[in-house]
Design a protein around this motif. Structure first.
Motif, PDB file in Angstrom:
ATOM      1  N   LEU A 104      43.917  37.858  29.056  1.00 15.29           N
ATOM      2  CA  LEU A 104      43.184  38.169  30.299  1.00 15.29           C
ATOM      3  C   LEU A 104      43.922  39.234  31.115  1.00 15.29           C
ATOM      4  O   LEU A 104      43.297  40.055  31.790  1.00 15.29           O
ATOM      5  CB  LEU A 104      43.012  36.888  31.123  1.00 15.29           C
ATOM      6  N   TYR A 155      42.734  42.774  31.177  1.00 21.87           N
ATOM      7  CA  TYR A 155      41.546  43.214  31.916  1.00 21.87           C
ATOM      8  C   TYR A 155      41.867  43.627  33.347  1.00 21.87           C
ATOM      9  O   TYR A 155      41.016  44.182  34.027  1.00 21.87           O
ATOM     10  CB  TYR A 155      40.469  42.122  31.920  1.00 21.87           C
ATOM     11  N   ASP A 156      43.067  43.267  33.806  1.00 19.17           N
ATOM     12  CA  ASP A 156      43.490  43.718  35.129  1.00 19.17           C
ATOM     13  C   ASP A 156      42.497  43.303  36.227  1.00 19.17           C
ATOM     14  O   ASP A 156      42.095  44.113  37.056  1.00 19.17           O
ATOM     15  CB  ASP A 156      43.650  45.255  35.108  1.00 19.17           C
ATOM     16  N   VAL A 157      42.110  42.033  36.204  1.00 21.65           N
ATOM     17  CA  VAL A 157      41.186  41.536  37.226  1.00 21.65           C
ATOM     18  C   VAL A 157      41.903  40.629  38.228  1.00 21.65           C
ATOM     19  O   VAL A 157      41.265  39.937  39.022  1.00 21.65           O
ATOM     20  CB  VAL A 157      39.985  40.776  36.605  1.00 21.65           C
TER      21      VAL A 157
END
Lengths: 328, 328
Positions: free
Chosen positions: A87, A90-92
């Motif tokens: 995850l 995704y750099d969220v």
């Protein structure tokens, strides 16, 4: 014998595990089967990546279900982090919160059931079918209540931050001006919560965080009144030993509400029922015998015992000491 | 040169990968840089355990991004299933759908962004920043459209089942009476979708499922009209080779809409643009030379070439043959 515990995460879960071990001993209860209900703080709950995470409920389930990561105190034993590692690509954001692969199964099952329309109390009951915690696990409320921390903003003003972000991401470093329970005004106690206090034979405040764990439960409409009204004695175990929090960063929380980090100050913060507070008795560690004497001089019923929950048998003895203090 | 592809999952993704490989060859395009836009079917999308899964978009991202599980055709290479194995312990259903740990990172990032209010098109763009697919990936619609299968109910009546449940869980075994796109009536084409058809230099219908993949995209309001209106030639590659679907269970889908499983029948199902259909040309496999002759006799522009996408170079040759058919 009906025992009700108002619990946060690690400290309350470990205490309850010891309590259950104590109550299962053959010479306890004199033939009276005991029933333990845990009212869990849900103020730390959060939506993360679209799924609902309930840190304290999960820690209680895993600890009482025998699958907790013992050294860590929370999360699953044998955990992996394949999802979380990926995850990050995704750099969220949100990567300050650990989402193990096994733990995530709990969050997904919970989110599915919530989206299907079940209230958190029923979702929790459903999840507990798997873990068989040996106690009734009740969320303090079915409504979403989220503890936020008021900290200094960049412009000298105030800024709100989810408690978990302050606690986990920032290690409670930014000075907390105060705590705000978002959603509490319109929340009500979950099904069975008030009855569990009113119908109890004894109520226990375990060594959980007095501000953001037990304090949040007490702030749920009706809970404090139920504690005032119940005929059951209420006994607390000090989370402060020798002037420091045994675990976590309770001192930063206490400071925010102007309470000294000491066994006596936390007792006075809770207050005696005879004087409008919530406690009948208070158990402190042997290193805090001085505090015990001071409180006793003021009319408190105080017990002194080793209170470090080093293992399950030691914790069972703490539970026994707390019960003995009010049940004789 | 602007190339637009209307794609489902595995077949369309593999074709597009070959197309990109072809367009990157030094002697292709004679100096004209090419730009590929893929309009992806989102009718297979579903909410599972509270997270949004977009099977075709994911397969396209992973395939074009070089991280697909090659043998499987979908999902991530090096995938693990710690979460899914544990989730089974909660008995909340849904375990017929594979949710690998790495794949789940995509679903969580997507669900977070959707919950933050981003439309699927922007979410997809955001996720593609990581995978750099080398093509613009456009969901056919930003609204939720879900293909359901009408099958026989237990009482002789009809029963609706999500396409993925029919396809993955039941391996397309229950006879499909017809397909229903729930939400399609009120859906509109996603940002850039109609323009990608109208402004294209060539439009390709890859060997995707003509009923539930390409058929669903064609059913999005405005898409069929855009195909009728565009000045770009439209070429399709038959997903049926020698009377059988190369992959998947397209025959069960074709049967439901009364179309024979043959290269010629699928061509006639799409229809020629000159006669109100969507195709200008049709590429069939060498084993279907008979079908090609039959169609050619009826005035179709038909190409014959090996169409099995055995590897990227072979697929690049298929793309070259399809383009040559309409661009000369």
């Amino acid at each position: 014998m009906k025992v009700t515990v108002l619990s946060g995460g690690v400290g309350g879960a470990r205490f309850t595990r010891g309590l259950l071990a104590h109550l299962r001993m053959p010479d306890v209860g004199r033939g009276r089967p005991s029933e333990v209900t845990v009212i869990a703080n849900t103020g730390d709950d959060l939506w993360l990546h679209g799924v609902r995470v309930c840190p304290d409920l999960d820690t209680l389930m895993y600890t009482l279900g025998g699958v907790v990561h013992e050294e860590q105190g929370w999360g699953r034993r044998g955990e992996s982090s394949h999802m979380a590692a990926d995850l990050a690509g995704y750099d969220v954001g949100g990567d300050w919160f650990t989402l193990g692969d096994l733990d995530l199964a709990t969050h997904l099952a919970r989110t599915q059931l919530l989206r299907e329309g079940l209230p958190l109390s029923q979702v929790t009951e459903r999840l507990c079918r798997r873990w068989q915690p040996g106690a009734h696990l009740l969320p303090m409320s079915d409504q979403e209540v989220e503890t936020h921390v008021v900290v200094d903003g960049p412009d000298g003003g105030e800024q709100l931050m989810h408690f978990e972000e302050w606690w986990v991401r920032h290690r409670a470093a930014p000075a907390a001006r105060r705590f705000v329970q978002v959603g509490l005004d319109t929340a009500s106690a979950g099904p069975g919560v008030l009855a569990a206090v009113l119908d109890a034979d004894v109520v226990i405040l375990p060594p959980s965080n007095p501000v953001v764990s037990v304090g949040t439960i007490l702030a749920v409409p009706g809970v404090r009144a139920a504690l005032e009204a119940t005929t059951a004695p209420v006994v607390g175990i000090s989370p402060i030993v020798g002037g420091a929090a045994v675990r976590g960063m309770a001192d930063q929380c206490l400071r925010a509400i102007g309470v000294e980090t000491s066994a006596a100050a936390v007792a006075r913060h809770y207050g005696r029922r005879a004087e409008g507070g919530v406690l009948d008795a208070w158990l402190v560690d042997t290193v805090d015998a001085g505090a015990a004497a001071e409180l006793a001089a003021d009319g408190w019923r105080v017990g002194v015992a080793p209170t470090l929950m080093t293992d399950v048998p030691a914790t069972a003895r703490i539970a026994a000491a707390a019960l003995a203090l009010v049940l004789g």
